[in-house]
Design a protein around this motif. Sequence first.
Motif, mmCIF file in Angstrom:
data_model
loop_
_atom_site.group_PDB
_atom_site.id
_atom_site.type_symbol
_atom_site.label_atom_id
_atom_site.label_comp_id
_atom_site.label_asym_id
_atom_site.label_seq_id
_atom_site.Cartn_x
_atom_site.Cartn_y
_atom_site.Cartn_z
ATOM 1 N N ALA A 55 0.833 -1.200 0.000
ATOM 2 C CA ALA A 55 0.000 0.000 0.000
ATOM 3 C C ALA A 55 0.869 1.252 0.000
ATOM 4 C CB ALA A 55 -0.931 -0.008 1.213
ATOM 5 N N GLN A 56 1.956 1.220 0.765
ATOM 6 C CA GLN A 56 2.863 2.365 0.822
ATOM 7 C C GLN A 56 3.545 2.571 -0.528
ATOM 8 O OE1 GLN A 56 2.890 3.746 4.127
ATOM 9 N NE2 GLN A 56 3.537 5.512 2.925
ATOM 10 N N ASP A 57 3.922 1.483 -1.198
ATOM 11 C CA ASP A 57 4.543 1.587 -2.524
ATOM 12 C C ASP A 57 3.561 2.137 -3.549
ATOM 13 O OD1 ASP A 57 6.834 0.556 -1.397
ATOM 14 O OD2 ASP A 57 6.498 -1.497 -2.118
ATOM 15 N N LEU A 58 2.307 1.693 -3.479
ATOM 16 C CA LEU A 58 1.286 2.206 -4.388
ATOM 17 C C LEU A 58 1.070 3.698 -4.162
ATOM 18 C CD1 LEU A 58 -0.894 1.664 -6.548
ATOM 19 C CD2 LEU A 58 -2.485 1.135 -4.670
ATOM 20 N N LEU A 59 1.085 4.104 -2.910
ATOM 21 C CA LEU A 59 0.919 5.519 -2.579
ATOM 22 C C LEU A 59 2.057 6.339 -3.172
ATOM 23 C CD1 LEU A 59 -0.648 7.657 -0.880
ATOM 24 C CD2 LEU A 59 0.899 7.106 1.011
ATOM 25 N N ALA A 60 3.291 5.843 -3.045
ATOM 26 C CA ALA A 60 4.441 6.559 -3.589
ATOM 27 C C ALA A 60 4.403 6.613 -5.110
ATOM 28 C CB ALA A 60 5.730 5.896 -3.114
ATOM 29 N N GLU A 61 3.875 5.552 -5.733
ATOM 30 C CA GLU A 61 3.802 5.503 -7.201
ATOM 31 C C GLU A 61 2.736 6.447 -7.753
ATOM 32 O OE1 GLU A 61 2.211 2.402 -10.622
ATOM 33 O OE2 GLU A 61 2.881 1.609 -8.678
ATOM 34 N N ARG A 62 1.567 6.453 -7.143
ATOM 35 C CA ARG A 62 0.444 7.236 -7.682
ATOM 36 C C ARG A 62 0.438 8.687 -7.177
ATOM 37 N NH1 ARG A 62 -3.391 3.307 -9.289
ATOM 38 N NH2 ARG A 62 -2.131 1.563 -10.081
ATOM 39 N N LEU A 105 -4.609 4.991 6.480
ATOM 40 C CA LEU A 105 -4.738 5.507 5.120
ATOM 41 C C LEU A 105 -5.071 4.339 4.193
ATOM 42 C CD1 LEU A 105 -4.492 8.244 3.710
ATOM 43 C CD2 LEU A 105 -2.187 7.589 3.025
ATOM 44 N N VAL A 106 -6.286 4.387 3.644
ATOM 45 C CA VAL A 106 -6.729 3.340 2.719
ATOM 46 C C VAL A 106 -6.468 3.844 1.304
ATOM 47 C CG1 VAL A 106 -8.662 1.948 1.930
ATOM 48 C CG2 VAL A 106 -8.466 2.549 4.347
ATOM 49 N N VAL A 107 -5.457 3.258 0.649
ATOM 50 C CA VAL A 107 -5.085 3.668 -0.710
ATOM 51 C C VAL A 107 -5.923 2.850 -1.681
ATOM 52 C CG1 VAL A 107 -3.180 4.013 -2.311
ATOM 53 C CG2 VAL A 107 -2.756 4.066 0.155
ATOM 54 N N THR A 108 -6.837 3.540 -2.398
ATOM 55 C CA THR A 108 -7.848 2.871 -3.227
ATOM 56 C C THR A 108 -7.505 2.998 -4.704
ATOM 57 O OG1 THR A 108 -9.492 3.438 -1.551
ATOM 58 C CG2 THR A 108 -10.318 2.710 -3.691
ATOM 59 N N ASP A 109 -7.338 1.875 -5.374
ATOM 60 C CA ASP A 109 -6.957 1.820 -6.789
ATOM 61 C C ASP A 109 -8.203 1.542 -7.631
ATOM 62 O OD1 ASP A 109 -5.868 1.420 -9.263
ATOM 63 O OD2 ASP A 109 -4.635 -0.305 -8.713
ATOM 64 N N ALA A 134 -14.543 2.778 -14.817
ATOM 65 C CA ALA A 134 -14.701 3.813 -15.836
ATOM 66 C C ALA A 134 -14.485 5.195 -15.234
ATOM 67 C CB ALA A 134 -16.095 3.727 -16.452
ATOM 68 N N ASP A 135 -13.912 6.099 -16.040
ATOM 69 C CA ASP A 135 -13.562 7.427 -15.543
ATOM 70 C C ASP A 135 -14.748 8.149 -14.921
ATOM 71 O OD1 ASP A 135 -11.147 6.795 -16.588
ATOM 72 O OD2 ASP A 135 -11.147 8.290 -18.189
ATOM 73 N N ASP A 136 -15.902 8.060 -15.560
ATOM 74 C CA ASP A 136 -17.052 8.831 -15.079
ATOM 75 C C ASP A 136 -17.724 8.197 -13.855
ATOM 76 O OD1 ASP A 136 -17.948 6.626 -16.413
ATOM 77 O OD2 ASP A 136 -19.560 7.651 -17.494
ATOM 78 N N GLN A 137 -17.255 7.033 -13.442
ATOM 79 C CA GLN A 137 -17.858 6.355 -12.292
ATOM 80 C C GLN A 137 -16.955 6.355 -11.045
ATOM 81 O OE1 GLN A 137 -19.091 2.394 -13.365
ATOM 82 N NE2 GLN A 137 -20.114 3.071 -15.252
ATOM 83 N N ARG A 138 -15.735 6.844 -11.208
ATOM 84 C CA ARG A 138 -14.761 6.706 -10.122
ATOM 85 C C ARG A 138 -15.158 7.482 -8.872
ATOM 86 N NH1 ARG A 138 -9.350 7.107 -13.969
ATOM 87 N NH2 ARG A 138 -9.314 4.884 -14.563
ATOM 88 N N MET A 139 -15.624 8.722 -9.029
ATOM 89 C CA MET A 139 -15.975 9.516 -7.844
ATOM 90 C C MET A 139 -17.103 8.847 -7.060
ATOM 91 S SD MET A 139 -13.848 11.866 -7.505
ATOM 92 C CE MET A 139 -14.710 12.591 -6.113
ATOM 93 N N ASN A 168 -5.359 11.465 -7.097
ATOM 94 C CA ASN A 168 -4.221 11.811 -7.948
ATOM 95 C C ASN A 168 -4.687 12.475 -9.243
ATOM 96 O OD1 ASN A 168 -5.312 9.561 -9.189
ATOM 97 N ND2 ASN A 168 -3.338 8.568 -9.581
ATOM 98 N N GLU A 169 -3.729 12.987 -10.020
ATOM 99 C CA GLU A 169 -4.052 13.775 -11.201
ATOM 100 C C GLU A 169 -4.855 12.989 -12.216
ATOM 101 O OE1 GLU A 169 -0.627 15.511 -12.926
ATOM 102 O OE2 GLU A 169 -0.096 16.701 -11.157
ATOM 103 N N SER A 170 -4.549 11.715 -12.384
ATOM 104 C CA SER A 170 -5.295 10.912 -13.356
ATOM 105 C C SER A 170 -6.642 10.456 -12.821
ATOM 106 C CB SER A 170 -4.462 9.694 -13.759
ATOM 107 O OG SER A 170 -4.169 8.894 -12.629
ATOM 108 N N GLY A 171 -6.887 10.660 -11.555
ATOM 109 C CA GLY A 171 -8.175 10.334 -10.965
ATOM 110 C C GLY A 171 -8.413 8.863 -10.705
ATOM 111 N N ASP A 172 -7.379 8.034 -10.866
ATOM 112 C CA ASP A 172 -7.594 6.588 -10.720
ATOM 113 C C ASP A 172 -7.229 6.041 -9.336
ATOM 114 O OD1 ASP A 172 -4.854 6.694 -10.744
ATOM 115 O OD2 ASP A 172 -4.590 5.639 -12.646
ATOM 116 N N THR A 173 -6.757 6.896 -8.444
ATOM 117 C CA THR A 173 -6.373 6.453 -7.104
ATOM 118 C C THR A 173 -6.773 7.512 -6.080
ATOM 119 O OG1 THR A 173 -4.439 5.355 -8.067
ATOM 120 C CG2 THR A 173 -4.507 5.530 -5.672
ATOM 121 N N ALA A 174 -7.335 7.047 -4.965
ATOM 122 C CA ALA A 174 -7.765 7.966 -3.911
ATOM 123 C C ALA A 174 -7.131 7.577 -2.592
ATOM 124 C CB ALA A 174 -9.280 7.958 -3.775
ATOM 125 N N GLN A 175 -6.846 8.609 -1.799
ATOM 126 C CA GLN A 175 -6.413 8.395 -0.418
ATOM 127 C C GLN A 175 -7.622 8.612 0.483
ATOM 128 O OE1 GLN A 175 -2.844 10.547 0.775
ATOM 129 N NE2 GLN A 175 -2.337 10.888 -1.383
#
Length: 776
Positions: free
Chosen positions: A55-62, A466-470, A475-480, A505-512
């Motif tokens: 999870a920490q590595d994913l956070l650092a990547e995204r 911190l729950v790092v959610t991938d 779909a982009d319009d369903q992520r929020m 994150n900027e691409s919108g595909d990962t949330a903290q």
Amino acid sequence: MATYLYRLGKFAYRRKGVVLSFWLALLVLSGVAAATLSGPTKDTFSIPGTQAQEAQDLLAERFPGSSDRDPFNSLSARFLFIAPDGTTLDDDENFAAVDAALADMRGLEQVSDFAKGEPGPDNPGALINPVIGNDGLLQQLLDQGVPAEQAESDAAALSPLSEDRTAGYVDVPFDGDFSIVTDELRAEIEASADAARDAGVEVYVSGTAVQNMDPPGGAAELVGLAVAAVVLVITFGSLIAAGMPLFSAIVGVGIGVSMITAATGFLDLSSTVSTLAIMIGLAVAIDYSLFILSRYRAELSTAPSREEAAGRAVGTAGSAVVFAGLTVIIALLALRVVNIPFLTDMGRAAALTVTLAVLIAITMLPAVLGISKSWAFRGRLPFLREVDPEHPDRLTNGRRWANVVTRIPVVTMVGAIVLLGVLAIPAAKLELALPTPATEPPGSSAREAYDRTADAFGDGRSAQLLVVTDAQDVADDQRMAVYGDVVAKLYEFDNVSNVQIVGINESGDTAQILVTPASGPISEETKDLVNAIRDAEPGVNSELGVNYGVAGQTAIEIDVSDRLLEALVPYLAVVVGLAFILLMLVFRSILVPLTATLGFLLSVAATFGATVAIFQLNWLGIATNPQPLVSFLPIFLIGVVFGLAMDYQVFLVSRMREAYVHGESATDAIVSGFSHGARVVTAAAVIMMSVFAAFIAEDMAFIKVMGFALAAAILFDAFIVRMVLIPSVMALLGDKAWWLPKWLDRILPNIDVEGEKLAKQLEQPREPEKVTVAQH
């Protein structure tokens, strides 16, 4: 083996100048390498393959630049401000005092650039007064369309200002790694809070940037060496002889630590890697030289020359030293099985110093004896009578005790087992945890900051997850909407005070997603919450199409405990398995290694019991800060103690084996071997206990507890298991103790540790030359 070591000992004695010059040159060269090649230590913490690390590595990547979310590897300081009684931080005087302190903090050179400068729209990362940070937070959430009730809850979970506005904190990020943390930096950080303190505001500073990163030691080693010197003087009655093991230990540890220091220029090593190396290296180096020097003294009475005595001492006692050292090295290197990098590094570093201790004992020590010649046992103190613990005709206390044990073996065996069993009882209440501010000693700045934070903001503020959610597969319009669903599901768990999205994150595909529990970081309720969230992940993935991982202090702690528990069985299998084979080679027996291993299990259980009783349950009121033991302690202790326990097994029982092979009955061999080795093993155990016990005075909790545990383990293993239980069991077994199946006897190589081949070689007639032990 004994024959080769015999030749090596004679060579070292004869070519003393070359051998001693080699070791001294190596000491100088390693010191130069340490001074010129060393680099900064890397006090980072990672556990490859665990859920928290992933999870920490994913956070650092995204989220590039999110290292401040790492509870172990980020460098920061938290300033907690407490308003004077009857006031709040809103009051003009207190507000101005906090502002003045923040201005001083911004002036620190090591503070991250983005945190410097005055707060404003163009500098959102600047250090902000907690009053202002709180006031803007709620409005910001309302402007984002968050319902008022939820906005208030979210703001309370994030607010740097307490609900009653009497306490507030500011987190100050620093650039660089842990190598920049010096006494000067800590002093500057503390001084930056003086502007607020002068106005009457209480300030507590905590965090990784103010932790003492200096490796423990110094005074502890000196205390251990001082006690060792006293014991050696009493043992040999000679100042010169007492100095030889100390000289050997200092040279060996000096070379080892210098090599480790030089390696920091090429490897990522933590500042505490050398701690275990010093602790173990000092203890075994003194002991190994002590055993060979004691045997040399005994051989002087029968050997035709001092060179011959040195060769015989290295050939016999040196064989035991080599195999004792191998068991310790195996136990230390096997820490690699745990797959926790800093444990692996500490094991390798300690194994290096043990290897050097063995090599110095069998080469440099006979060279020093060659230089000292007849002076080796001079410098006698008049108030100490001359004692030769290995004199065959002397009725020593060791011989008296061996006679008692072999006469009533059932009583002594049962007594030892019962005593160790009673000592082990508190081990049933063993609790493990990683060090956190909550476990710091009362009165320390970190502990005060933690306690005052809990009082002002609740226990859960220091235990946030911190729950790092991938959501890459959504779909982009369903992520929020999916992120909102994840928040709703997290709210369904017990012990949850608040859940909110704190970053996308900027691409919108990962949330903290920040989860604030109602309980503190070391409570079982928080650990249960982490496990429940993780267990629910497959179901959430099936329903919503997202993956998530839980990061944070508590998550890492759970993973460490699980990793260590999983590794314990394979670790024991590797260590005990290899050591069992090694002991079969040494003793050419199955039952002797088996009883040695079972005795170790009893001594380590008693050690855990005593350590839990003193440091966790606070029996006797000795511990100033009773807490769960450090998670690494069990596997660390088991590995190190196993190696050291086998030291005494080899030293005592190899003398019994030697007597048995040379024709004595099983019972007489026990008495003979015990009487020859008991005094020197006692001295070695006292020295080792003293070296370890000296580390109890260190401030670092892990080192303090480890020092006590190792000292207790030596006490239980050397004096109860090896000197009571093992000879009792061997007396009951009789000749069966040395039984080995014929087919196995043919397979196992005969390494001749007891020196049978050497003895036959030495029986050849030669012109005797009487050698005296000392000339007065």
